[in-house]
Scaffold this active site. Sequence first.
Site, PDB file in Angstrom:
ATOM      1  N   ASP A  20       0.838  -1.225  -0.134  1.00  0.00           N
ATOM      2  CA  ASP A  20      -0.022   0.028   0.020  1.00  0.00           C
ATOM      3  C   ASP A  20       0.942   1.196   0.023  1.00  0.00           C
ATOM      4  O   ASP A  20       2.152   1.293   0.273  1.00  0.00           O
ATOM      5  CB  ASP A  20      -0.921   0.104   1.234  1.00  0.00           C
ATOM      6  CG  ASP A  20      -2.025   0.818   0.984  1.00  0.00           C
ATOM      7  OD1 ASP A  20      -3.326   0.817   1.721  1.00  0.00           O
ATOM      8  OD2 ASP A  20      -1.813   1.932   0.012  1.00  0.00           O
TER       9      ASP A  20
HETATM   10  C1  GLC Z   1      -4.204   4.456  -0.250  1.00  0.00           C
HETATM   11  C2  GLC Z   1      -5.197   3.232  -0.042  1.00  0.00           C
HETATM   12  C3  GLC Z   1      -5.075   2.283  -1.098  1.00  0.00           C
HETATM   13  C4  GLC Z   1      -4.970   2.964  -2.471  1.00  0.00           C
HETATM   14  C5  GLC Z   1      -3.575   3.641  -2.456  1.00  0.00           C
HETATM   15  C6  GLC Z   1      -3.053   4.551  -3.552  1.00  0.00           C
HETATM   16  O1  GLC Z   1      -3.836   4.796   1.003  1.00  0.00           O
HETATM   17  O2  GLC Z   1      -5.194   2.626   1.155  1.00  0.00           O
HETATM   18  O3  GLC Z   1      -6.376   1.400  -1.197  1.00  0.00           O
HETATM   19  O4  GLC Z   1      -5.099   2.034  -3.543  1.00  0.00           O
HETATM   20  O5  GLC Z   1      -3.308   4.369  -1.176  1.00  0.00           O
HETATM   21  O6  GLC Z   1      -3.976   5.497  -3.715  1.00  0.00           O
END
Ligand code: GLC
Length: 743
Positions: free
Chosen positions: A261
Amino acid sequence: MKKLFISFIAGISIAASATTPVYLDDSKPIEDRVEDALSRMTLREKINIIHAQSKFSAPGVPRLGIPELWCTDGPMGVRPEVLWDEWDQARWTNDSCTAFPSLTALAATWNPEMAELYGKSIGAEARFRNKSVLLGPGINIYRTPLNGRNFEYMGEDPYLTSQMVVPYVQGVQSNGVAACVKHFALNNNEINRHTSNPIVDDRTLYEIYLPGYKAAAQEGEAWSFMGGYNLFRGEHASYNPILMNQILKGEWGWDGAVISDWGAVHDTRTAVTGGLDMEFGSWTNGLTNGQSNAYDNYFLANPYYNGIMDGTYSTDELDDKVRRVLRLTFRTSMNRNKPYGAMGSDEHVAACREIGGEGVVLLQNRNNLLPLNLDKIKKIAVIGENAIKMMTVGGGSSSLKARYEITPLDGLRKRVGDDAEITYARGYVGDPSGEYNGVVTGQDLNDSRSPEELQAEALKAAAEADVVLFFGGLNKSNHQDCEDTDRETMDLPYGQNELIKALAAVNPNIAVINISGTGVSMPWTDNVASILQAWYLGNETGNTLADILTGDVNPSGKLPYTYYASLDQVGAHKLGEYPGHPSIDALGNEVMDIPYNEGVFVGYRFIDKNKLKPTFPFGHGLSYTDFTYGTATIDKTEGTADDTFTVTIPVTNTGSREGKETVQLYISDLKASVDRPVKELKGFKKVSLKPGETATVSFEIGRDALSFFDADKHEWVCEPGKFEALVGASSADIRSKINFKIK
Ligand code: GLC
């Protein structure tokens, strides 16, 4: 001359094919292409390919012509282009997307065909935008109604989730775009999401929190997964040796790429050894995010390179990571056979409306107030801020720059036309904002009137109307349905409960259309005639709801999660901890331990065990027609765990109009050596029936449907003894039961 020319051309083509590297040759098996590319890469190139070069891209290998890898959010639509290293949108003018219904709405269709349509459609939009990875679907289990991202997921039940995630993934990937199943695993709350440390026993993990991911990995053959921010047994999920190495890549034999993430990586060593393959979104040490060389300081960049050069790390893990990234690349950007996609097509608009129409749930319909009888009704009072507020902007990373959004009021006005007069009263002012990451709705929802004025206007409108339609619920602002914050209560915000009761007092012909992605308390069900659970429905919100309210579409959704009367009915709050308690982990970091003491008793499993009565049960959903169930029969009443039992039941549409019914199969293990839920969903079939038509619905019951996870043996076990198959219209509306025995 001609002959000479032909042989000359042939010569070149032979020479060319002789020198075309295997990794560039689409006709070669992917694994051969992977090994060939790997053999040509320098150490620096191997390091570069496994971490970001910008907010949403990784560099590929320019020297070898291996393209960059571009990712995009999100699970309900393709995020607008962002600046190179910012969250803010780049203000392109060609990236407004189709905003599809929330994934909870998709789950509420209980229709895998809708999931495939959804995946194909959203994948085509990501393909058109030349993205290789779509950062979705999210399938974290709905453990608490307070979780801020329940709207992005598929409900409380692992079987429903596993049946709906597979076709979504396959649909996306049919475009040559990778799905990225997230947030693996146990990211069941947004509060403290970077430090939450769920403490879950293996049986609960394997029976409740893993099945959706296992199905996505093995049946869906997802090409990528995203690790969650939270920890598990003391290690961050994005590079958790148990989740990533032992389970996902080991037990499940998965060959895809694990993407962190954004900002979920905190050190090099565990990122190297914990099964992470690509690092994105890190806020690098010593450098504020956004510095030009920040990416060289990623944990899997220079620190890893230097660690290999000084012998701290071998290149074994690196080569495995690179193989997985190359495999992802050959399946996506270097797959010449993929379609071209499309954006904002009529098909996608139709898909948005069809999926939403199958997802809206008719929870209650006293006096058959719905569908609206426009021959009789002359005046409709539409009340509530959610009748006019756009919901495609906001809520976190799933926020979109939609091509358009038809609000409930606009959709109803268009559909009703002159058939009835529609008045509108706002009733309250909740959240007049409409901006996220530089995307604005363009609405001006500011209203300086006092609450008293607003309420008086609404009550007057209600008193003068034949029917009242109250559009309430939540929105995408903080502590509503929104990433990185959880709800603080299950109650509707902005005094809606009191307003609904007041409106019902002046006009009992009131329907509440609850727009939300998570469950809310509904202390007014006895005051109102009808209730619709309407979800976030994307571009076509207003048209979809008009379809349902006027009866153009007969609602057929079923709840993918329990509508609790209070948090006392939720295992996570009654037995478990939520949001957990402060603790210090093995590395001395402050974490929030969250003992999942409720174990497998999540959702209706907790309701059944404690004989509770929720506001509306899991699997509940009415129709404008009626269905009667016959008596279930079974092909044999005794067999072994390796036999397949077939349960059959006739279902008839005894009403006056066509409708769809989702027939649900639950299994009870009447005597087990462990404390098993009273019953568990193990099958469902959605059937469409004309008035008077009967369908014979049958379910195959095999070992999987009978087994529990034995943590000591670390395997699924089907114990001999008596079982019961329960067939019904919801988890609390069982229409027929039948016993059978495993020898
Ligand atoms: C965010 C989310 C994830 C997302 C990523 C990119 O914090 O947790 O679901 O795809 O970052 O935006």
